[in-house]
Design a protein around this motif. Structure first.
Motif, PDB file in Angstrom:
ATOM      1  N   THR A 451       0.831  -1.217   0.000  1.00  0.00           N
ATOM      2  CA  THR A 451       0.000   0.000   0.000  1.00  0.00           C
ATOM      3  C   THR A 451       0.859   1.256   0.000  1.00  0.00           C
ATOM      4  O   THR A 451       0.331   2.368  -0.003  1.00  0.00           O
ATOM      5  N   PHE A 452       2.181   1.102   0.018  1.00  0.00           N
ATOM      6  CA  PHE A 452       3.097   2.235  -0.065  1.00  0.00           C
ATOM      7  C   PHE A 452       3.652   2.305  -1.475  1.00  0.00           C
ATOM      8  O   PHE A 452       4.193   1.329  -1.985  1.00  0.00           O
ATOM      9  N   LYS A 453       3.487   3.456  -2.135  1.00  0.00           N
ATOM     10  CA  LYS A 453       3.919   3.600  -3.529  1.00  0.00           C
ATOM     11  C   LYS A 453       4.886   4.779  -3.660  1.00  0.00           C
ATOM     12  O   LYS A 453       4.727   5.812  -3.003  1.00  0.00           O
ATOM     13  N   VAL A 454       5.859   4.600  -4.533  1.00  0.00           N
ATOM     14  CA  VAL A 454       6.818   5.663  -4.846  1.00  0.00           C
ATOM     15  C   VAL A 454       6.678   5.990  -6.326  1.00  0.00           C
ATOM     16  O   VAL A 454       6.647   5.096  -7.171  1.00  0.00           O
ATOM     17  N   SER A 455       6.575   7.270  -6.656  1.00  0.00           N
ATOM     18  CA  SER A 455       6.447   7.676  -8.055  1.00  0.00           C
ATOM     19  C   SER A 455       7.247   8.957  -8.282  1.00  0.00           C
ATOM     20  O   SER A 455       7.632   9.647  -7.328  1.00  0.00           O
ATOM     21  N   TYR A 456       7.465   9.270  -9.552  1.00  0.00           N
ATOM     22  CA  TYR A 456       8.207  10.480  -9.905  1.00  0.00           C
ATOM     23  C   TYR A 456       7.336  11.339 -10.803  1.00  0.00           C
ATOM     24  O   TYR A 456       6.804  10.871 -11.813  1.00  0.00           O
ATOM     25  N   ASN A 457       7.165  12.602 -10.430  1.00  0.00           N
ATOM     26  CA  ASN A 457       6.361  13.527 -11.222  1.00  0.00           C
ATOM     27  C   ASN A 457       7.293  14.338 -12.121  1.00  0.00           C
ATOM     28  O   ASN A 457       8.055  15.180 -11.639  1.00  0.00           O
ATOM     29  N   SER A 458       7.237  14.046 -13.420  1.00  0.00           N
ATOM     30  CA  SER A 458       8.171  14.687 -14.354  1.00  0.00           C
ATOM     31  C   SER A 458       7.893  16.180 -14.517  1.00  0.00           C
ATOM     32  O   SER A 458       8.801  16.948 -14.845  1.00  0.00           O
ATOM     33  N   GLN A 462       9.541  16.036  -8.838  1.00  0.00           N
ATOM     34  CA  GLN A 462       9.481  15.629  -7.436  1.00  0.00           C
ATOM     35  C   GLN A 462       9.278  14.120  -7.314  1.00  0.00           C
ATOM     36  O   GLN A 462       8.581  13.511  -8.129  1.00  0.00           O
ATOM     37  N   THR A 463       9.895  13.536  -6.287  1.00  0.00           N
ATOM     38  CA  THR A 463       9.594  12.163  -5.913  1.00  0.00           C
ATOM     39  C   THR A 463       8.427  12.189  -4.935  1.00  0.00           C
ATOM     40  O   THR A 463       8.457  12.930  -3.945  1.00  0.00           O
ATOM     41  N   LEU A 464       7.399  11.403  -5.240  1.00  0.00           N
ATOM     42  CA  LEU A 464       6.209  11.382  -4.387  1.00  0.00           C
ATOM     43  C   LEU A 464       6.109  10.030  -3.694  1.00  0.00           C
ATOM     44  O   LEU A 464       6.323   8.981  -4.314  1.00  0.00           O
ATOM     45  N   ILE A 465       5.794  10.061  -2.396  1.00  0.00           N
ATOM     46  CA  ILE A 465       5.480   8.823  -1.685  1.00  0.00           C
ATOM     47  C   ILE A 465       3.997   8.855  -1.327  1.00  0.00           C
ATOM     48  O   ILE A 465       3.472   9.887  -0.918  1.00  0.00           O
ATOM     49  N   SER A 466       3.332   7.727  -1.508  1.00  0.00           N
ATOM     50  CA  SER A 466       1.878   7.659  -1.293  1.00  0.00           C
ATOM     51  C   SER A 466       1.546   6.519  -0.344  1.00  0.00           C
ATOM     52  O   SER A 466       2.194   5.469  -0.366  1.00  0.00           O
ATOM     53  N   GLY A 467       0.524   6.722   0.491  1.00  0.00           N
ATOM     54  CA  GLY A 467       0.131   5.699   1.457  1.00  0.00           C
ATOM     55  C   GLY A 467      -1.318   5.832   1.866  1.00  0.00           C
ATOM     56  O   GLY A 467      -2.105   6.548   1.238  1.00  0.00           O
TER      57      GLY A 467
END
Length: 707
Positions: A451-458, A462-467
């Motif tokens: 349920t923890f996701k890491v993504s990159y917003n081009s 920014q590196t985004l962490i989601s939970g």
């Protein structure tokens, strides 16, 4: 006087030496709403089975199963912890789970591999929101349950009120097996309705001993009445007892126990027990109930999976004589041995040093070491067989939810349901030295927690962490610092919005490229429309007459799903759409997987532009507990947060407000509720569903994103 601790070490030796049948194995979880007393109950179970020799407490941060520093500091369970204990020649594998909704995946994946569970209810709070959530999760995986009504020593405890809530709010058939003797400060034991005896606990012996006595005179008539009701309820649900009951034959205690066991295993009824874990009352009868009523691996029906190559359905039984099949349900990073993989073996067996086959990734991996876990402590074992739960070192590429099996007889087991994150925040390393370490640490945490996701917003770089919530991400950032020695700056929490469409459209996507040599050609036509709620992106192939060769269809689906990761309004993921591939064309020389993947991506983005894309926001289920004198102020504040009030009920001397509210409006609510109620109010919330953002609010969100 009944005592325990006799021959516990011998029991473990005998169990291991004789390799007793699976009938004497129980795989159970302890699940409940936050603060209902799960970890305290587990701690007492370990103490009275002789697994530990000193009782720890949650408040002091000394509970065995709460081994993480964050758990000890906050007094909450964050990660599911496994252990094994022995009770009267039975081995019990226990998983203690978190109660906070931010860590609901720990409950989800635990229930997936368990045969039974003990659902703990607070005698004051009753059936609370997370109680309903874990009940639904147990329903999803058909896990048998018994209920333990805890904290009967607390002011405002109401045993019969909680039983009514279990029946009305959870829809369960409650079989009351015990009645409390006394309540609140006067709670001193319980009446066993099967044996028709009183269990009076000795306060001096701290629960290690209790007296089996005659039922007190003032409770005798009530006990007789409830025992008759118990037999009637069992007779209604069980044919064998019904036959005896209608012919006025006596139903013996063993027959009644067997009937309750059958009903529990079939999820037709729930046995109700009671006690006070903190005061050491009711734990031994609860252990007896785990032994008597919850299923062994042999009681679970034949389970099935599919052959990953032929897609044929395969059936297996819980036996070491069958081919190997197991499910990895949890990954954990250990500072000393590296990656730990927790798994449940459904059939067959394997040894340390052997090779296993990952049916999802179709790869072989070597099991370097097998471990029996006791919270964060490890015991090396040589072999693990059907029905058991253990951990291993060495599976570098196996992830949560993937199937482990025999290479020559592969089986793909049903995976798990992972809820989507609802909140995100930006994160960046504090120094240049932290940059590489941050990426590695985030990858390890993402492996552990689906349920923890890491993504990159081009667009924003920014590196985004989601939970699943503010607490979830707070714990992640804390773990980055403590466990991985990574210092990072984080932004403010942001809502994980999504995008969807309002109407059905047809769209064409072409990818044609000529560069002198071999070119690229792919053309697809898709029909895109609104999908079912919570369905994500559903892709359907309706190509006929070979308009697109079969081998290129998966590439189209990949292109569509890649494009759905970033919507057109504010680059949020697209969800709840159905994409039907209806037509297309190809070139015998120039077509490739790349060209059709690009064509699928182009077609979806074009469809989103034509289909009236709308912004969606997560809505939370909320329960607010407030003293009556503050009810008006709290409701007024909730209305200002776009909340929809569903019900207001009396609970002891407070009001319980059930409502739904957008997550975007609930940031900082903990401070507000304390301010409005002079610190006497509290609330719990969990993700419920996504709904369309009102137009005026959506325009501000989109404008802010592009500014």
């Amino acid at each position: 006087m009944y005592k325990i601790f006799d021959g516990l070490v011998e029991t473990e030796k005998n169990f291991m030496a004789e390799k007793q049948s699976l009938d004497k194995l129980r795989n159970i979880g302890i699940v409940a709403h936050i603060d209902a007393g799960k970890t305290t109950t587990t701690e007492r179970m370990l103490y009275y089975t002789g697994r530990i020799y000193k009782v720890g407490t949650v408040d002091e941060g000394t509970a065995t199963m709460d081994w993480m520093e964050q758990e000890q500091e906050r007094g909450i369970t964050i990660t599911a912890a496994c252990t094994t204990c022995f009770w009267k020649e039975y081995r019990i594998n226990i998983i203690d789970t978190p109660g906070h909704v931010d860590f609901t995946i720990e409950v989800e994946r635990s229930l997936k591999v368990l045969d039974g569970c003990v659902v703990v209810f607070c005698a004051v709070g009753g059936v609370e929101p997370q109680s309903e959530t874990v009940w639904r999760q147990a329903d999803r995986y058909k896990v048998a349950r018994i209920a333990f009504i805890n904290k009967l020593d607390r002011v405002g405890s109401d045993f019969f009120g909680v039983v009514r809530q279990i029946e009305t709010r959870l829809g369960a058939k409650a079989l009351i097996l015990q009645l409390p003797i006394g309540s609140e400060d006067n709670f001193r034991g319980m009446i066993d309705l099967l044996e028709m005896k009183a269990l009076a606990y000795d306060s001096v012996a701290a629960g290690a001993a209790y007296n089996i006595e005659d039922i007190p005179g003032d409770l005798k008539n009530m006990a007789v009445r409830y025992r008759e009701q118990l037999i009637e309820k069992v007779a209604e649900l069980d044919e064998l007892v019904m036959n005896k009951y209608v012919h006025d034959h006596t139903v013996s205690i063993p027959e009644l126990k067997e009937a309750i066991r059958r009903l529990t295993i079939k999820n037709k009824a729930v046995a109700i027990l009671c006690g006070s874990s903190l005061r050491n009352k009711g734990i031994q009868p609860l252990l007896d109930a785990v032994r008597d009523y919850l299923p062994s691996p042999n009681d679970i029906e034949v389970f099935s999976g599919i052959n990953p190559f032929t897609h044929e359905r395969i059936e297996r039984r819980a036996s070491e004589d069958e081919y190997l099949s197991a499910l990895c349900f949890k990954i954990m990073s250990d500072p000393f041995v590296g990656k730990l993989s927790f798994f449940r073996v459904y059939s067959g067996k394997f040894r340390s040093g052997s090779y296993i086959y990952n049916a999802n990734k179709r790869i072989k991996e070597k099991v370097q070491k097998l471990l029996r876990m006791h919270a964060n402590k490890q015991e090396i074992i040589e072999e693990v067989g059907a029905g058991d739960i253990a951990a291993c070192v060495g599976l570098k590429d196996t992830a949560t939810g993937e199937s482990i099996c025999d290479e020559k007889n592969p089986i793909l087991l049903e995976s798990m349901h992972f809820p989507e994150p609802v909140i995100s925040m930006a994160i960046e390393p504090l120094t240049k030295a932290d940059q590489d370490k941050l990426g590695l640490a985030l990858h390890k945490l993402e492996e552990e927690d689906p349920t923890f996701k890491v993504s990159y917003n081009s667009e924003t770089n920014q590196t985004l962490i989601s939970g699943m919530g503010e607490l979830h991400l707070e714990i992640i950032v804390d773990r980055l610092s403590r466990e991985f020695n990574v210092k990072a700056n984080v932004g403010k929490p942001q809502v994980a919005y999504k995008e969807t469409i309002g109407r059905k459209v047809i769209s064409e996507g072409k990818f044609i490229h000529q560069s002198g040599g071999r070119g690229q050609y792919g053309r697809v036509v898709i029909e895109v429309g609104p999908g079912e709620k919570n369905s994500g992106v559903v892709f359907v192939n309706k190509i006929s007459r070979g308009a697109i060769p079969r081998e290129f269809i998966p590439a189209v689906e990949t292109g569509v799903k890649e494009a759905a990761q970033t919507g057109i309004l504010a680059s949020f993921p697209v969800t709840d759409i159905e994409v039907v591939l209806v037509d297309g064309s190809f070139h015998e020389v120039d077509s490739s997987e790349l060209s059709f993947r690009m064509a699928g991506s182009i077609a979806l983005r074009e469809a989103l532009r034509k289909a009236e894309a709308v912004l969606m926001e997560p809505v939370m289920d909320l329960e607010v507990i407030v003293p009556e004198e503050y009810l008006g102020d709290v409701i007024g504040d909730l209305n200002s947060r776009r909340a929809q009030i569903a019900s207001i009920n009396q609970r002891a001397n407070v009001k319980a407000i059930r409502c739904t509210a957008p997550l975007a409006e609930m940031f900082g609510y903990v401070t507000q509720i304390r301010s409005l109620t002079q610190g006497r109010g509290s609330y719990t919330m969990e993700p419920s569903f996504y709904q369309q953002v009102p137009r005026d609010i959506a325009e501000k969100i989109i404008a802010g994103y592009h500014s």
